[in-house]
Scaffold this motif. Sequence first.
Motif, short mmCIF file in Angstrom:
data_model
loop_
_atom_site.label_atom_id
_atom_site.label_comp_id
_atom_site.label_asym_id
_atom_site.label_seq_id
_atom_site.Cartn_x
_atom_site.Cartn_y
_atom_site.Cartn_z
N LEU A 253 49.16 -11.02 95.90
CA LEU A 253 47.72 -11.21 95.94
C LEU A 253 47.18 -10.98 97.35
N GLU A 254 47.86 -11.54 98.35
CA GLU A 254 47.41 -11.38 99.74
C GLU A 254 47.46 -9.92 100.18
N GLY B 252 47.33 -7.24 98.30
CA GLY B 252 46.30 -6.50 97.57
C GLY B 252 44.93 -6.71 98.17
N GLN B 253 44.58 -7.96 98.48
CA GLN B 253 43.28 -8.24 99.09
C GLN B 253 43.17 -7.62 100.48
N SER C 33 54.29 -13.72 93.91
CA SER C 33 52.91 -13.54 93.44
C SER C 33 51.88 -13.87 94.51
N ARG C 34 52.13 -14.83 95.37
CA ARG C 34 51.18 -15.15 96.45
C ARG C 34 51.09 -13.99 97.43
N TYR D 215 47.40 -9.11 86.07
CA TYR D 215 46.36 -10.11 86.32
C TYR D 215 46.16 -10.33 87.83
N THR D 216 47.25 -10.42 88.57
CA THR D 216 47.17 -10.66 90.01
C THR D 216 46.46 -9.51 90.71
N MET D 217 46.78 -8.28 90.35
CA MET D 217 46.16 -7.13 91.01
C MET D 217 44.68 -6.99 90.62
N GLN D 218 44.34 -7.34 89.40
CA GLN D 218 42.92 -7.34 89.02
C GLN D 218 42.17 -8.42 89.78
N TYR D 219 42.80 -9.58 89.94
CA TYR D 219 42.19 -10.67 90.69
C TYR D 219 42.00 -10.29 92.16
N ALA D 220 42.92 -9.48 92.70
CA ALA D 220 42.80 -9.02 94.08
C ALA D 220 41.63 -8.04 94.24
#
Length: 173
Positions: free
Chosen positions: A101-102, A104-105, A97-98, A147-152
């Motif tokens: 997120l990285e 994706g950002q 998951s980390r 959730y992770t991809m939306q947060y990215a």
Amino acid sequence: MAMSVGDSGGEDAPMSEINTTPLVDIMLVLLIIFLITVPVVLETVNLKLPDVVFEPTTTKPENVLLSIRSADTDGDGEPNSDSSSCEVYWGQTPVDSRQLLERGQQKLEKLLEDIGGPQNITEENFPEVHIRGDVNTPYQCIGGVIYTMQYAGFQKIGFISEPAPGSGTVGRL
């Protein structure tokens, strides 16, 4: 109501017309009964449903393709449906998951740099996330990736599925 006019064989001659008035009366009563009872039987919530039955995806090179499945915790080569651990793949590369997120950002930052800033973002050049989830994967795995991809920063997240056998592509109605 039938009425005979003139002399057509006398009063004792049989009448050849059928009186349909009672039949029409019965049909009208049944129609009224059905009109009253049908709304009582059909209780629905008013919804506006989409007009598309199946819409094929257009693959763009900037889209992110993620695959999700349950981890193989018992070592039999098959993913476990009762497992709470998940395997997420960015293309063919496994990520946690980390890292998800990285990545994706970083992808969105590179996009902003390539197009010259956020003022140049349009719906056509913004990447989408396409998720392919195994049928036995628990929802917590897929929900966590969403959730992770939306947060990215991704705005469009879709699911890739296989159409039912024999079903064809149906366009917009």
